[in-house]
Motif scaffolding. Structure first.
Motif, PDB file in Angstrom:
ATOM      1  N   PHE A   6       0.803  -1.228   0.162  1.00 32.20           N
ATOM      2  CA  PHE A   6       0.085   0.036   0.004  1.00 32.20           C
ATOM      3  C   PHE A   6       0.986   1.327  -0.056  1.00 32.20           C
ATOM      4  N   ASP A   7       2.196   1.202   0.407  1.00 31.11           N
ATOM      5  CA  ASP A   7       2.991   2.283   0.540  1.00 31.11           C
ATOM      6  C   ASP A   7       2.577   3.613   0.731  1.00 31.11           C
ATOM      7  N   PRO A   8       1.975   3.780   2.214  1.00 28.97           N
ATOM      8  CA  PRO A   8       1.455   5.010   2.484  1.00 28.97           C
ATOM      9  C   PRO A   8       2.267   6.071   2.530  1.00 28.97           C
ATOM     10  N   ALA A   9       3.514   5.613   2.936  1.00 28.76           N
ATOM     11  CA  ALA A   9       4.569   6.908   3.099  1.00 28.76           C
ATOM     12  C   ALA A   9       4.486   7.810   1.944  1.00 28.76           C
ATOM     13  N   SER A  10       4.461   7.254   0.596  1.00 30.44           N
ATOM     14  CA  SER A  10       4.755   8.061  -0.457  1.00 30.44           C
ATOM     15  C   SER A  10       3.505   8.740  -0.734  1.00 30.44           C
ATOM     16  N   SER A  11       2.365   8.685  -0.155  1.00 31.10           N
ATOM     17  CA  SER A  11       1.183   9.551  -0.465  1.00 31.10           C
ATOM     18  C   SER A  11       0.571  10.087   0.997  1.00 31.10           C
ATOM     19  N   ASN A  12       1.464  10.045   2.073  1.00 29.67           N
ATOM     20  CA  ASN A  12       0.987  10.539   3.352  1.00 29.67           C
ATOM     21  C   ASN A  12      -0.177  10.213   3.565  1.00 29.67           C
ATOM     22  N   LEU A  13      -0.503   8.546   3.256  1.00 29.47           N
ATOM     23  CA  LEU A  13      -1.816   8.236   3.471  1.00 29.47           C
ATOM     24  C   LEU A  13      -1.961   7.905   4.853  1.00 29.47           C
ATOM     25  N   PRO A  14      -2.991   8.310   5.756  1.00 27.85           N
ATOM     26  CA  PRO A  14      -2.975   7.993   7.143  1.00 27.85           C
ATOM     27  C   PRO A  14      -3.180   6.536   7.431  1.00 27.85           C
ATOM     28  N   VAL A  15      -2.551   5.996   8.495  1.00 24.55           N
ATOM     29  CA  VAL A  15      -2.413   4.543   8.881  1.00 24.55           C
ATOM     30  C   VAL A  15      -2.695   4.367  10.298  1.00 24.55           C
ATOM     31  N   VAL A  16      -3.593   3.548  10.561  1.00 31.60           N
ATOM     32  CA  VAL A  16      -3.827   3.149  12.019  1.00 31.60           C
ATOM     33  C   VAL A  16      -3.557   1.578  12.216  1.00 31.60           C
ATOM     34  N   ILE A  17      -2.859   1.227  13.159  1.00 33.44           N
ATOM     35  CA  ILE A  17      -2.783  -0.420  13.555  1.00 33.44           C
ATOM     36  C   ILE A  17      -3.352  -0.652  14.669  1.00 33.44           C
ATOM     37  N   GLY A  18      -4.681  -1.529  14.562  1.00 35.88           N
ATOM     38  CA  GLY A  18      -5.715  -2.067  15.707  1.00 35.88           C
ATOM     39  C   GLY A  18      -5.212  -3.411  16.140  1.00 35.88           C
ATOM     40  N   VAL A  19      -4.768  -3.325  17.415  1.00 32.04           N
ATOM     41  CA  VAL A  19      -4.441  -4.797  17.753  1.00 32.04           C
ATOM     42  C   VAL A  19      -5.706  -5.474  18.302  1.00 32.04           C
ATOM     43  N   SER A  20      -6.023  -6.555  17.676  1.00 30.14           N
ATOM     44  CA  SER A  20      -7.248  -7.064  18.314  1.00 30.14           C
ATOM     45  C   SER A  20      -6.876  -8.385  19.172  1.00 30.14           C
ATOM     46  N   HIS A  21      -8.011  -8.717  19.503  1.00 30.42           N
ATOM     47  CA  HIS A  21      -7.814 -10.156  20.619  1.00 30.42           C
ATOM     48  C   HIS A  21      -6.785  -9.815  21.611  1.00 30.42           C
TER      49      HIS A  21
END
Length: 196
Positions: free
Chosen positions: A110-125
């Motif tokens: 997805f290469d979010p750094a190249s497009s300043n795409l907001p990313v969130v990491i959700g830890v489930s369980h």
């Protein structure tokens, strides 16, 4: 005035809670692509296509929720929703083994750094996780993010709980608003360290 349509990709490993999250927050009956698993993956059904849901964020903003399988063999599905994303939510299932390579594949693709795409990491369980094990998982995830020149919130999430899921969306709204208003604010945010 035409409605604004935004896309949120929800990706992650088998059993991380992608389908459940979309079922819980979608205001329409979600389109789910779960099939009975032919191998033992720890659950009876698994997603084999794109789960889709929708949520209204405001009077003129609609959010499309795209749940995507996390295995690399489904990269063609990732490509179908990759362009024009508003945000990338990566769900990581807490457990005995850490699937760092899978997280790396998703971030790389997805290469979010190249497009300043907001990313969130959700830890489930992670409801019953001890602090030491959870800290270790967060540290591994943060190392991956650093390798890809990303700083992103890493937070616990319960995909079955609407308040937990809406908190994730509020976080995305905050990240995207800051990026839209002033790029410098987003750059300052990159310097913050997020912890579970």
């Amino acid at each position: 005035m035409d409605a604004i349509y935004k896309k949120l990709a929800v990706v992650g490993e088998v059993g991380a809670g992608k389908t459940e999250l979309i079922k819980v927050i979608s205001e329409i009956s979600p389109f789910a692509t779960e099939e009975k698993s032919s191998v033992d993956i720890g659950k009876e059904y698994t997603t084999v296509g794109i789960d889709y849901g929708r949520l209204t964020l405001g009077s003129d903003v609609a959010l499309g929720l795209y749940g995507l399988p996390g295995q690399k063999r489904f990269a063609m599905l990732w490509d179908m929703v990759k362009n024009g994303l508003w945000g990338l939510l990566v769900l990581v299932k807490y457990g005995e083994t850490i699937k760092i390579d899978q997280i790396e594949e998703l971030i790389s693709h997805f290469d979010p750094a190249s497009s300043n795409l907001p990313v969130v990491i959700g830890v489930s369980h992670s409801e019953n996780a001890n602090d030491e094990a959870l800290d270790s998982l967060v540290e591994h995830i943060q190392n991956v993010l650093i390798n890809y020149q990303l700083i992103a919130p890493v937070i616990p999430v319960d995909p079955r709980n609407i308040e937990s899921n809406l908190m994730l969306l509020e976080l995305f709204l905050s990240l995207s608003t800051q990026e839209d208003e002033v790029d410098e604010d987003y750059n300052e945010l990159q310097g913050l360290e997020f912890r579970v």
